[in-house]
Design a protein around this motif. Sequence first.
Motif, mmCIF file in Angstrom:
data_model
loop_
_atom_site.group_PDB
_atom_site.id
_atom_site.type_symbol
_atom_site.label_atom_id
_atom_site.label_comp_id
_atom_site.label_asym_id
_atom_site.label_seq_id
_atom_site.Cartn_x
_atom_site.Cartn_y
_atom_site.Cartn_z
ATOM 1 N N HIS A 66 0.860 -1.191 0.000
ATOM 2 C CA HIS A 66 0.000 0.000 0.000
ATOM 3 C C HIS A 66 0.894 1.239 0.000
ATOM 4 N N HIS A 68 1.752 5.223 -1.921
ATOM 5 C CA HIS A 68 1.352 6.351 -2.783
ATOM 6 C C HIS A 68 2.661 7.060 -3.110
ATOM 7 N N HIS A 236 -6.543 -1.349 5.206
ATOM 8 C CA HIS A 236 -6.523 -0.804 6.587
ATOM 9 C C HIS A 236 -7.296 -1.647 7.617
ATOM 10 N N ASP A 305 1.502 2.951 3.344
ATOM 11 C CA ASP A 305 0.601 4.084 3.130
ATOM 12 C C ASP A 305 1.353 5.421 3.120
HETATM 13 ZN ZN LIG Z 1 -3.539 5.001 1.288
#
Ligand SMILES: [Zn+2]
Length: 385
Positions: A66, A68, A236, A305
């Motif tokens: 996960h 970005h 999550h 994340d």
């Molecule tokens: Zn995210």
Amino acid sequence: MDNLLIKAKNIIAGKELKVIKNAGILIENGKISKIYEDISKIKISDNFKIIDAEGDTIIPGMIDCHNHLALDARLQNHLVKMNDCEAEQTIRALKTMKDDLYSGVTTARCCGDRFYIDVACRQAQKEGRIIGPRLIVSGIGMRSLHGHGYVGMPHCGPEEFRKTSRENIEKGVNFLKVFMTKVINATPFIYHFLTMEELNVVVTEAKSVGISTSCHCSGGQGLDACLTAGIDCLEHVYYITKKQIEQVKEKDRWVVYTPSYALNDELLFKFSPHDKDGSLREKEIICDCLSDAIKNELKFGIGTDGLHTGLAQEAIYISSLGAKNKDVLAGITTNAAKLCGIQNITGSITEGLEADLVILDGNPLEDIKALKRVKTVIQGGKKIL
Ligand SMILES: [Zn+2]
């Protein structure tokens, strides 16, 4: 490209992550061509470069499930920075990619970036124009007009979701990503921002071209809706209930744990609108929910994340919540590859796969903290670090 022979004390090999002692890996044309179970028996010609890691352990290159690219949670006001211009976000993406690769992440699954930065970077990385993890991408993350999602773009009504789904597919994304809930959201009622119709449209569009779907979903009714709609992977799951754990298992869906946002106090207090006590209460609830999910052995991947270079720490958190070291390692290698659909390309030390490898000081099956002690990174047979 050099052909390489690496000798190691331990190789954690195959899809079962089996330890082979005093072993060797032969790399030819970027791929793992042979695994030797006994170093003393290796006889090779001179045109191989040798890496001597005879005191160390080789694991598959790590996969951040996960990520970005342009969201860098190490920076101040990192969420506000998601409104930066395209050029600025692209420059940031190039930096996070490089940092992640050096930390041992040879593949990353991108769960939404603006401007199709992830799609462009995937291609540039493949062609060797930039360095970084191999990328699995979702393009524009889709959030509701009134809902959460700093990296996602606002959508309203099924037709808007359909349009972006199709634009994403046209750009060649690997999966579609939607945002259902907030991140940390006080119980008992967890807001959810997408209707069944909106979810159904995204799942239908993905299925029509054989790609998967993923949803940012902390829990609550939104999680039930994701299960009903057929979302493949839940990101999550901070507030997943026992009943929902059963259903996820029964329906054979994936979850991705991103524990820092609950266990790393610095981040938790930064995000929570509550005071410190409130945040700590949330933390306890979240730890209970995640521990339950782990105890019930849901299929999982682990992600940062946007906390770039932090994948080893996320893995350590998952271990502290009760997961066995082997399952934790699978969550960033073999199982992570399955979740991404790339198990026949990378994710394990198997003959014929890409030579994506990390040499560690220590064996993570015995000491999970060894994941932080990265000595060498090899991607596609090329020594990066
Ligand atoms: Zn995210």
